[in-house]
Design an enzyme around this catalytic site. Structure first.
Site, mmCIF file in Angstrom:
data_model
loop_
_atom_site.group_PDB
_atom_site.id
_atom_site.type_symbol
_atom_site.label_atom_id
_atom_site.label_comp_id
_atom_site.label_asym_id
_atom_site.label_seq_id
_atom_site.Cartn_x
_atom_site.Cartn_y
_atom_site.Cartn_z
ATOM 1 N N GLY A 103 28.771 -16.942 9.210
ATOM 2 C CA GLY A 103 28.234 -18.115 8.521
ATOM 3 C C GLY A 103 26.927 -18.547 9.138
ATOM 4 N N GLY A 106 25.092 -23.243 13.292
ATOM 5 C CA GLY A 106 25.457 -24.657 13.415
ATOM 6 C C GLY A 106 26.596 -25.112 12.524
ATOM 7 N N THR A 107 27.372 -24.161 11.972
ATOM 8 C CA THR A 107 28.445 -24.575 11.060
ATOM 9 C C THR A 107 29.774 -24.741 11.792
ATOM 10 O OG1 THR A 107 28.513 -22.255 10.451
ATOM 11 C CG2 THR A 107 27.563 -23.778 8.854
ATOM 12 N N GLY A 108 29.804 -24.455 13.098
ATOM 13 C CA GLY A 108 31.023 -24.732 13.865
ATOM 14 C C GLY A 108 31.819 -23.505 14.270
ATOM 15 N N GLU A 331 3.840 -39.220 -5.073
ATOM 16 C CA GLU A 331 5.286 -39.395 -4.849
ATOM 17 C C GLU A 331 5.910 -40.218 -5.969
ATOM 18 O OE1 GLU A 331 6.605 -37.543 -2.764
ATOM 19 O OE2 GLU A 331 4.741 -36.999 -1.756
ATOM 20 N N ASP A 405 4.691 -27.969 -4.037
ATOM 21 C CA ASP A 405 5.422 -28.228 -5.289
ATOM 22 C C ASP A 405 5.273 -27.039 -6.226
ATOM 23 O OD1 ASP A 405 5.909 -30.752 -4.303
ATOM 24 O OD2 ASP A 405 4.230 -31.678 -5.365
HETATM 25 P P1 ATP Z 1 25.431 -20.647 15.995
HETATM 26 O O1 ATP Z 1 25.713 -19.696 14.883
HETATM 27 O O2 ATP Z 1 24.014 -21.123 16.005
HETATM 28 O O3 ATP Z 1 25.938 -20.201 17.340
HETATM 29 P P2 ATP Z 1 27.799 -22.228 15.525
HETATM 30 O O4 ATP Z 1 28.224 -21.987 14.110
HETATM 31 O O5 ATP Z 1 28.545 -21.517 16.588
HETATM 32 O O6 ATP Z 1 26.231 -22.009 15.660
HETATM 33 P P3 ATP Z 1 28.574 -24.586 16.920
HETATM 34 O O7 ATP Z 1 27.935 -24.171 18.201
HETATM 35 O O8 ATP Z 1 30.037 -24.454 16.807
HETATM 36 O O9 ATP Z 1 27.865 -23.800 15.737
HETATM 37 O O10 ATP Z 1 28.157 -26.067 16.543
HETATM 38 C C1 ATP Z 1 27.073 -26.739 17.146
HETATM 39 C C2 ATP Z 1 27.342 -28.233 17.167
HETATM 40 O O11 ATP Z 1 27.324 -28.750 15.826
HETATM 41 C C3 ATP Z 1 28.720 -28.570 17.685
HETATM 42 O O12 ATP Z 1 28.696 -28.773 19.068
HETATM 43 C C4 ATP Z 1 29.075 -29.848 16.945
HETATM 44 O O13 ATP Z 1 28.509 -30.966 17.592
HETATM 45 C C5 ATP Z 1 28.362 -29.684 15.615
HETATM 46 N N1 ATP Z 1 29.243 -29.136 14.553
HETATM 47 C C6 ATP Z 1 29.045 -27.986 13.869
HETATM 48 N N2 ATP Z 1 29.991 -27.809 12.934
HETATM 49 C C7 ATP Z 1 30.836 -28.862 13.034
HETATM 50 C C8 ATP Z 1 32.018 -29.251 12.334
HETATM 51 N N3 ATP Z 1 32.509 -28.516 11.336
HETATM 52 N N4 ATP Z 1 32.623 -30.402 12.713
HETATM 53 C C9 ATP Z 1 32.133 -31.165 13.710
HETATM 54 N N5 ATP Z 1 31.012 -30.851 14.394
HETATM 55 C C10 ATP Z 1 30.356 -29.724 14.071
#
Ligand code: ATP
Length: 490
Positions: A103, A106-108, A331, A405
């Site tokens: 994914g 930053g998606t977790g 705008e 745009d």
């Molecule tokens: P990358 O692919 O860049 O390594 P990742 O998918 O592993 O990113 P994480 O490192 O798990 O992303 O997430 C980074 C931060 O974003 C987390 O520490 C948290 O603060 C926040 N975060 C991301 N997804 C979630 C979620 N689903 N719920 C809560 N916080 C989240």
């Protein structure tokens, strides 16, 4: 201790040999070379075991991860195989060896892996794909071996029978074989990973589950993806509106919120944001409240934080009065057309420079949308063209401010053609001449321009009223905008 002893005795020997009249210069040079080599290699960590080890002190639970319902469900199922391995053995179920999380950034994905370790009360070892990449053949493979050994060893020493090994950015070491310039080293590293995965058994003292994460699932070698290796591939997508709301609430848990805070609205405004973006929104909002000497975070702080995360920090750059007027007109043009097409679609507009933009209008769609009809794509094109058309209506010319745009409008037009929604019907664009594509593109853009021009002309007085207010206040909220538009109608 040993190091000090060896160093001390070497110096003593050298002094003795020197006093006895021996030539010690070559010995000194040789010693110097050995010391430099030792420090260089030591710094690079070539012989070091650099894997970060966490036991269940990783205090991330699945309830601290917002959205991602399917991903959590799939992961929990996979973990049940290592938690209840006796039951699965009775049914003759082959154990799961690996779970691949794919994914956008930053998606977790990392959070999910940590929560998995917590949920299954397992030892958690984490490494990044890049830690296995070395220019020296065999070093990567040795590190892979060490990682798995470490997982088992640590689990045993802590009297646990499960371990989770998490490899982030697995595409760096698990890319398609033969696609790297230094084949041998990459191939050996990947082969070793395959060997380790094949060697994972349920009847071992410590059951190991490999969880890997990547943003580029398409780059991985087929051998890794075949059943029996990464048996589960879990998609960790950008959060839906509900997911965004949950993530915002999770990160706001320890923060004081004002009574006006509406996470539903913020979730609507943040389509396309990842969990990491949303975490940053809450953090930035708290910083803004702190800067404004407020005790609680209010909706205005959150709205501004969204702008900051989306576009960047406010700039000190001061446009001239003439430029400001043009930006305001531009705008306002976008905003009026957006509202005429979809009432309630504008969140706000401002002429405060931020990031690369001198001003901006932000939309706030009611729902996340993934499918578009031709009509909807054309409406988006109209909103894009409206900025320049408003400038032409007021100043009789347009400016470079419309560059982005137009690029966006062209992209949308290509989408119409590629989806078979243009008058050509379904076409293979590779067989369409560039001239023909360009003709169709210009046709679509011209049709939309005609609509935008007449709509703005019909609302010219409203346009003037709104851009003058925008110049005066720098900011017009969606509600004020709608009031000003409706004034003309009534
Ligand atoms: P990358 O692919 O860049 O390594 P990742 O998918 O592993 O990113 P994480 O490192 O798990 O992303 O997430 C980074 C931060 O974003 C987390 O520490 C948290 O603060 C926040 N975060 C991301 N997804 C979630 C979620 N689903 N719920 C809560 N916080 C989240």
């Amino acid at each position: 201790m040993l190091k000090d002893f060896v160093l001390g005795s070497s110096i003593a020997c050298l002094v003795f040999l020197g006093l006895a009249g021996y030539e010690i210069l070559p010995l000194l040079l040789f010693g110097g070379m050995i010391i430099s080599f030792y420090f260089l290699i030591g710094k690079k960590g070539m012989f070091k075991n650099q894997f970060k080890e966490y036991t269940c002190a990783v205090e991330v639970g699945f309830d601290e991860i917002g959205g991602q319902k399917t991903a959590k469900q799939e992961l929990k199922e996979a973990l049940d195989f290592i938690i209840h391995s006796d039951d699965t053995k009775e049914l003759g179920i082959r154990p799961l060896k690996g779970v691949l999380l794919t994914g956008p950034p930053g998606t977790g994905k990392t959070l999910l892996a940590k929560a998995a370790a917590n949920y299954s009360d397992a030892i958690f070892l984490t490494a990044s794909g890049s830690e296995f990449v070395e220019m020296y053949a065999g070093v990567g493979a040795q590190r892979v071996r060490k990682l798995f050994q470490s997982a088992k060893g640590t689990a045993k020493s802590q009297k646990k029978d499960r371990a989770i090994v998490f490899i982030d950015e697995i595409e760096v070491m698990g890319g398609k074989r033969g696609s790297h310039s230094s084949h041998l080293e990459y191939d050996q590293t990947l082969n070793q990973l395959l060997v380790e995965m094949d060697g994972l058994k349920t009847n071992e003292e410590v059951r190991v589950l490999l969880i890997a994460a990547t943003n580029r699932g398409d780059m991985l070698d087929e051998a890794l993806l075949r059943p029996g290796r990464f048996d589960r591939q879990v998609q960790v997508s950008l959060p839906s509106k509900e997911g965004r709301k949950e993530i915002l609430s999770i990160h706001a848990r320890n923060k004081p919120l004002g009574v006006d805070v509406d996470f539903d609205k913020i979730a609507r405004d943040t389509f396309g944001f990842s969990g990491a973006h949303l975490e940053s929104v809450i953090n930035e909002a708290a910083i803004m409240a702190f800067r404004n000497k407020k005790k609680v975070i209010s909706q205005i702080h959150l709205m501004e934080a969204v702008d900051k995360v989306m576009l960047g920090e406010k700039l000190d750059r001061k446009p001239t009065q003439e430029e400001l007027r043009r930006v305001a007109v531009h705008e306002t043009g976008h905003a009026i057309i957006s509202e005429l097409l979809n009432s309630g679609s504008v969140s706000h507009l401002t002429i405060t420079p931020r990031g690369n933009a001198l001003g901006y209008m932000r939309q706030s769609p009611k729902d996340d949308q993934y499918l578009f009809t031709r009509n909807q794509l054309e409406q988006q094109i109209q909103v894009c063209l409206a900025g320049a058309q408003a400038e032409i209506l007021i100043f009789h010319n347009s400016s470079t401010g419309a560059g982005n745009d137009y690029q966006q409008a062209v992209k949308l037009t290509h989408q119409i053609i590629a989806s078979g929604l243009s008058r050509l019907g379904v076409v293979d664009r590779d067989y369409l001449s560039r001239n023909k594509q360009h003709r169709i593109l210009s046709e679509i853009i011209e049709q939309q321009t005609v609509y935008v021009e007449s709509a703005l002309r019909a609302h010219q007085q409203t346009l003037v009223r709104i851009f003058e207010k925008l110049i005066k206040d720098e900011y017009v909220s969606g509600d004020d905008l709608r009031q000003l538009i409706n004034k003309k109608v009534s």
